[in-house]
Structures are given as C-alpha cells and as structure tokens.
Scaffold this active site. Structure first.
Site, mmCIF file in Angstrom:
data_model
loop_
_atom_site.group_PDB
_atom_site.id
_atom_site.type_symbol
_atom_site.label_atom_id
_atom_site.label_comp_id
_atom_site.label_asym_id
_atom_site.label_seq_id
_atom_site.Cartn_x
_atom_site.Cartn_y
_atom_site.Cartn_z
ATOM 1 N N PRO A 234 21.118 11.376 30.754
ATOM 2 C CA PRO A 234 20.969 12.123 29.499
ATOM 3 C C PRO A 234 19.956 11.536 28.527
ATOM 4 C CG PRO A 234 22.990 10.853 29.444
ATOM 5 C CD PRO A 234 22.384 10.636 30.811
ATOM 6 N N CYS A 235 18.686 11.586 28.897
ATOM 7 C CA CYS A 235 17.661 11.085 27.997
ATOM 8 C C CYS A 235 17.557 11.981 26.763
ATOM 9 C CB CYS A 235 16.319 11.000 28.713
ATOM 10 S SG CYS A 235 15.820 12.496 29.544
#
Length: 179
Positions: free
Chosen positions: A141-142
DNA sequence: GACAGATGAAGGA
DNA sequence: TCCTTCATCTGTC
C-alpha cells in the site's frame, strides 16, 4: 536468467489489473488503463499466456491475490497475500515495502515516518524513491504513504489512483470547497 | 562519481 | 498561508 513469468488478469470493479507471477510468487501488478480495460500490451500478453499451462501453485497465488486486491479496493484489510517476489530489488526497498505492508486500511504514514520505521529517519527522499519503484502497488500500500503535512504527495501510477484508493478507505483529499 | 527524486523544514512576503 | 530555497539520503546510470 530464464525467469518465467505468468501474466493473469484480475477483474475488479475498478478495471482489469494484470498480475505477473514468477516461480517465487507475485512479482508485479499493473493498473488498468483509464477505461478500466486491458491495455493493448496487456491484451497481447494475455493471449500469449492463455495458451500456456499455468502451474496450480500460481493459480492458488492468483486466487489469493485477487481476493486481496478486491479487499483493498473495498477498503478492507487483506486476509492473505500470496508470496511476493522482490528479486532484483534492494534491501532498502524491501524494508520500505515491508513497513508499508504493516499499514492497515484507513491508516496512513508520512514518508518520514516510514523512514523512521526502517531505522533511517533521514532517508525520507530515498523512501519516496522506493515507493516509486514499488512493483506491486495496492497490495503493497504505497498509496497510504503521504507527505509530512498530510499532502497527497505523488504516485507512480497517477495521483488519480492514489486519491481513489484512499477515498475507498475513508481518506479524502478533495480540497474543501470555498463556498 | 555525478545526477535525480513520490521529502522535510525553515525563512520571507 | 503560500512559495522558495536548502539540506539530507539512496538508487541508478
């Protein structure tokens, strides 16, 4: 190196993603194009893959990845992730990505906080670089990494996707309307 | 070895 | 409050 990659489409309500699997696990995830359809390149590769025999192991990983992807897109926590193939990436990048995996839905951290989490509080710019090099967006989850002042920062696949993903988790970045 | 980058912080208007 | 500038660290060529 003769790394064999299997490419499989992941159909979601937000379009068709393209997952790349190696013998070690999920190696890459491509976003759909603006129309939510496979890009010409993806279509071409998809035809090539369809004729191949896909190992059962990869089909299992694909099922896990599909479920995980749909969970994230629904704003829920991922139950189970397939093994991730980070071959060819640096230890620093992997440390950054592992720190991101610890972020739950609706939770965000700044680039500086990620840098602190991996023991390099001054490497904030390098964290940004590692985020941009993330081959498996959404599942890693950048998009949950923001700039220090809660600004949206950047996103390799387009800020529109970042805003959309955050909105699904209850985090909105639309500027407050003047009126 | 040099350059670039999805940042952060401080100062000034 | 917003914009500009400088410092810092890592990855890539």
């Amino acid at each position: 190196m003769n790394a064999e990659f299997v490419e499989l489409p992941v159909t979601t309500s937000d379009g068709v993603f393209l997952a790349h699997y190696s013998e070690l696990g999920l190696a890459r995830l491509n976003f759909p194009n603006a129309d939510g359809l496979l890009s010409p390149e993806q279509k071409t590769r998809g035809r090539a893959v369809s004729a191949k025999q896909i190992p059962l192991q990869i089909l299992r990983w694909h099922r896990d990845a599909t479920e995980a992807l749909k969970s994230v897109l629904a704003g829920r926590a991922t139950k189970k992730l397939p093994p991730l193939d980070w071959t060819g990436t640096t230890k620093f990048q992997q440390a950054v990505w592992r720190a991101m995996l610890k972020l739950g839905p609706g939770k965000t951290k700044s680039y500086g906080e990620i840098a602190e989490a991996i023991g390099k509080p001054k490497a904030v710019r390098a964290v940004g670089g590692a985020c941009g090099a993330n081959p498996i967006p959404v599942l890693v989850p950048c998009h949950r990494v923001l700039a220090a002042n809660k600004k949206i920062g950047g996103f390799s696949s387009g800020l529109d996707w970042k805003r959309r993903l955050l909105a699904k988790e209850g985090i909105n970045f639309d500027p407050p309307s003047a009126g």
